[in-house]
Motif scaffolding. Structure first.
Motif, PDB file in Angstrom:
ATOM      1  N   UNK A  92       0.821  -1.130   0.098  1.00  0.00           N
ATOM      2  CA  UNK A  92      -0.135  -0.060  -0.085  1.00  0.00           C
ATOM      3  C   UNK A  92       0.833   1.361   0.066  1.00  0.00           C
ATOM      4  N   UNK A  93       2.229   0.822  -0.282  1.00  0.00           N
ATOM      5  CA  UNK A  93       3.172   2.273  -0.103  1.00  0.00           C
ATOM      6  C   UNK A  93       4.039   2.063  -1.209  1.00  0.00           C
ATOM      7  N   UNK A  94       4.044   3.279  -2.074  1.00  0.00           N
ATOM      8  CA  UNK A  94       4.730   3.247  -3.184  1.00  0.00           C
ATOM      9  C   UNK A  94       5.383   4.620  -3.664  1.00  0.00           C
ATOM     10  N   UNK A  95       6.793   4.139  -4.354  1.00  0.00           N
ATOM     11  CA  UNK A  95       7.601   5.260  -4.510  1.00  0.00           C
ATOM     12  C   UNK A  95       7.413   6.204  -5.738  1.00  0.00           C
ATOM     13  N   UNK A  96       7.247   7.310  -5.578  1.00  0.00           N
ATOM     14  CA  UNK A  96       7.329   8.218  -6.776  1.00  0.00           C
ATOM     15  C   UNK A  96       8.404   8.952  -6.824  1.00  0.00           C
ATOM     16  N   UNK A 130      13.602   0.787 -14.242  1.00  0.00           N
ATOM     17  CA  UNK A 130      13.494   2.265 -14.252  1.00  0.00           C
ATOM     18  C   UNK A 130      13.794   2.882 -13.032  1.00  0.00           C
ATOM     19  N   UNK A 131      13.130   2.082 -12.050  1.00  0.00           N
ATOM     20  CA  UNK A 131      12.990   2.735 -10.656  1.00  0.00           C
ATOM     21  C   UNK A 131      14.465   2.685 -10.020  1.00  0.00           C
ATOM     22  N   UNK A 132      15.265   1.802 -10.505  1.00  0.00           N
ATOM     23  CA  UNK A 132      16.751   1.669  -9.915  1.00  0.00           C
ATOM     24  C   UNK A 132      17.557   2.877 -10.453  1.00  0.00           C
ATOM     25  N   UNK A 138      17.843  10.389  -7.779  1.00  0.00           N
ATOM     26  CA  UNK A 138      17.216  11.116  -6.502  1.00  0.00           C
ATOM     27  C   UNK A 138      16.408  10.468  -5.629  1.00  0.00           C
ATOM     28  N   UNK A 139      16.352  10.756  -4.510  1.00  0.00           N
ATOM     29  CA  UNK A 139      15.570   9.961  -3.582  1.00  0.00           C
ATOM     30  C   UNK A 139      13.918  10.157  -3.783  1.00  0.00           C
ATOM     31  N   UNK A 140      13.233   9.032  -3.748  1.00  0.00           N
ATOM     32  CA  UNK A 140      11.954   9.084  -3.912  1.00  0.00           C
ATOM     33  C   UNK A 140      10.952   9.524  -2.803  1.00  0.00           C
ATOM     34  N   UNK A 141       9.771  10.121  -3.009  1.00  0.00           N
ATOM     35  CA  UNK A 141       8.761  10.188  -2.148  1.00  0.00           C
ATOM     36  C   UNK A 141       8.008   8.999  -1.978  1.00  0.00           C
ATOM     37  N   UNK A 142       7.220   8.785  -0.918  1.00  0.00           N
ATOM     38  CA  UNK A 142       6.408   7.677  -0.796  1.00  0.00           C
ATOM     39  C   UNK A 142       4.845   7.945  -0.610  1.00  0.00           C
ATOM     40  N   UNK A 143       3.969   7.401  -1.264  1.00  0.00           N
ATOM     41  CA  UNK A 143       2.513   7.434  -1.258  1.00  0.00           C
ATOM     42  C   UNK A 143       1.795   6.414  -0.804  1.00  0.00           C
ATOM     43  N   UNK A 144       0.717   6.667  -0.200  1.00  0.00           N
ATOM     44  CA  UNK A 144      -0.120   5.566   0.278  1.00  0.00           C
ATOM     45  C   UNK A 144      -1.123   5.417  -1.117  1.00  0.00           C
ATOM     46  N   UNK A 145      -1.264   3.942  -1.134  1.00  0.00           N
ATOM     47  CA  UNK A 145      -2.219   3.568  -2.285  1.00  0.00           C
ATOM     48  C   UNK A 145      -3.649   3.513  -1.706  1.00  0.00           C
ATOM     49  N   UNK A 146      -4.339   4.430  -2.131  1.00  0.00           N
ATOM     50  CA  UNK A 146      -5.825   4.484  -1.626  1.00  0.00           C
ATOM     51  C   UNK A 146      -6.682   3.169  -2.221  1.00  0.00           C
ATOM     52  N   UNK A 147      -7.633   2.571  -1.548  1.00  0.00           N
ATOM     53  CA  UNK A 147      -8.505   1.803  -2.294  1.00  0.00           C
ATOM     54  C   UNK A 147      -9.639   2.820  -2.911  1.00  0.00           C
ATOM     55  N   UNK A 148      -9.713   2.536  -3.951  1.00  0.00           N
ATOM     56  CA  UNK A 148     -10.718   3.816  -4.652  1.00  0.00           C
ATOM     57  C   UNK A 148     -12.061   3.167  -4.627  1.00  0.00           C
ATOM     58  N   UNK A 149     -12.587   3.516  -3.399  1.00  0.00           N
ATOM     59  CA  UNK A 149     -13.982   3.347  -3.010  1.00  0.00           C
ATOM     60  C   UNK A 149     -14.373   4.468  -2.133  1.00  0.00           C
ATOM     61  N   UNK A 150     -15.703   4.472  -1.845  1.00  0.00           N
ATOM     62  CA  UNK A 150     -16.289   5.647  -1.219  1.00  0.00           C
ATOM     63  C   UNK A 150     -15.780   5.355   0.404  1.00  0.00           C
ATOM     64  N   UNK A 151     -15.406   6.697   0.904  1.00  0.00           N
ATOM     65  CA  UNK A 151     -15.054   6.733   2.328  1.00  0.00           C
ATOM     66  C   UNK A 151     -16.308   7.314   2.916  1.00  0.00           C
ATOM     67  N   UNK A 152     -16.557   6.739   4.064  1.00  0.00           N
ATOM     68  CA  UNK A 152     -17.886   7.296   4.892  1.00  0.00           C
ATOM     69  C   UNK A 152     -17.639   7.636   6.103  1.00  0.00           C
TER      70      UNK A 152
END
Ligand code: GLU
Length: 439
Positions: A92-96, A130-132, A138-152
């Protein structure tokens, strides 16, 4: 057990907007007999300053908003990295690797095409090679992979909220330079510290949606959320522009009483009327977050002046005895002095004005056309020290000698003795005068 927190970033002083957040969280915790945590969101090592952390604590102390403990995010970085590892292990965590400029360009393109500026997840398509290669640059930033559903969730102020996660960018939780960002740190703290209720400004609603998913990914439920409306100026203008700089320090320097400010902020934007309360206990008693509305709340700093006057008028002598003594008011006179002036001051600094009046040294105000009248009247003052009927004796004598009566008689004398058009009853004031008034 109810636990709330006030979580300012020590990058500036507390202002009127975040005071509201602090107060609501404080009142909820105290009303429930729970815990109120002061959490310093200081993961931004460059902008966070120890002097602001100190100032925040001093400002809260001035208001009497006591906290049960202080937490500093900068001391908990290992916890945030542990959570990041958990998310990484779940995929759930990926490099950008995009630079801020590249990301900005993407957003602009999307907006130009009439699309919402949601991150396109291009980084997910990068191959290992490519990532390597990018990592070497440069050092990557890290994002949380959202579940693309409704959050209530059911918001304590806004009611039922439903946000489509597909309309939100995967939040960056760790920056390229390694700085852990607020969203991750806050989630970890709120869960590990057992926070049960989070009240914050409605600018955080989208954050809340992402935080709910991150909490779930880390295996936790989420606290109850309530988002209060943002404050605007009296005409509905954005507060940040005109009044955002209105810090508690400024208000304090202007002589605003803490209970005036707190009484206003505990009710402003709710369906309950603003009532001046003398103690925090009374405010706690009368606080009900469900009474607050979603509409922007108008704040007018001028309202604090009459409220401060009312708070002062209700104070017992003990609350001002130190200041009165410091002016040089003799002990036996203190109670009578306070009774005389308490309904007539806009702030504590004005005590000095009235003490000057009683010493006969007010800056007399005499209108040109009253000059002769006042000079003549001062020759008719009864002998000092003045008795209880000094004012009646004096004004009768002046009336007989000049033929003046009513306002034309009394107002020039008041202005000459006190230097002001408003104030205590002159009949009460005269007997307390320590010396005859001087022109
Ligand atoms: N440090 C954040 C802020 O001041 C805290 C927000 C929150 O209450 O979660 O905006």
């Amino acid at each position: 057990m109810t636990t709330t927190r006030f979580a300012p970033s020590p990058t500036g002083y507390i202002h009127i907007g975040n005071l509201r957040t602090a107060l609501m969280n404080y009142l909820i915790a105290r009303k429930a007999g729970g815990t109120f945590i002061l959490r310093l969101d200081d993961t931004d090592g460059e902008r966070s300053k120890p002097e602001y952390a100190d100032a925040i604590q001093q400002d809260l102390e001035w208001l009497g908003l006591t906290w049960d403990r202080v937490e500093r995010q900068s001391a908990r970085l290992d916890r945030y990295h542990a959570a990041a590892d958990t998310l990484r292990a779940q995929g759930r965590f990926y490099e950008g690797f995009e630079t801020p400029v590249e990301l900005d360009l993407k957003r602009k393109k999307q907006l130009n095409m009439g699309k919402p500026p949601v991150y396109d997840r291009a980084a997910l398509a990068l191959s290992q090679d490519e990532k390597a290669r990018l990592r070497a640059e440069r050092s990557p930033h890290w994002r949380f992979l959202l579940d693309q559903e409704r959050i209530t969730w059911t918001d304590g102020i806004l009611g039922d909220i439903s946000i489509d996660a597909a309309s939100v960018s995967d939040p960056v939780l760790i920056r390229g330079d390694g700085q852990v960002l607020y969203t991750l740190a806050s989630v970890v703290d709120d869960t590990e510290m057992g926070v049960t209720h989070v009240v914050r400004g409605s600018d955080h609603v989208t954050n809340t949606a992402t935080q709910i998913q991150i909490m779930a990914a880390l295996g936790h439920g989420h606290p109850a959320f309530a988002h209060h409306s943002l404050l605007t100026g009296p005409q509905g203008e954005a507060l940040s522009k005109r009044l955002g700089v209105l810090s508690l320090r400024d208000l304090r320097a202007a002589g605003v009483e803490p209970m005036a400010l707190l009484s206003l902020m505990a009710r402003l934007g709710s369906s309950q009327p603003v009532e001046v309360r003398a103690t925090l206990e009374e405010l706690i008693e009368g606080f009900d977050i469900s009474q607050f509305g979603a509409a922007p709340t108008k704040f007018d700093a001028d309202d604090l002046k009459p409220l401060t006057g009312r708070v002062l008028a209700a104070l017992p002598l003990a609350a001002v005895a130190g200041e009165i003594a410091a002016l040089g008011v003799p002990g036996p006179l203190a109670a009578a002095f306070w009774d005389l002036v308490k309904g007539n001051i806009a702030n504590r600094a004005e005590l000095a004005l009235w003490w000057a009046v009683l010493q006969g040294s007010a800056a007399a105000q005499v209108a040109e056309e009253d000059r002769d009248f006042v000079s003549q009247a001062f020759t008719l003052l009864p002998p000092h020290p003045y008795g209880d009927d000094a004012w009646a004796t004096w004004t009768n004598a002046v009336k007989q000698a000049t033929g003046r009566k009513g306002r034309g008689l009394f107002m020039p004398l008041r202005l000459a003795v006190t230097g002001r058009a408003q104030g205590p009853e002159m009949a009460d004031l005269m007997p307390l005068m320590q010396a005859p008034p001087r022109l």
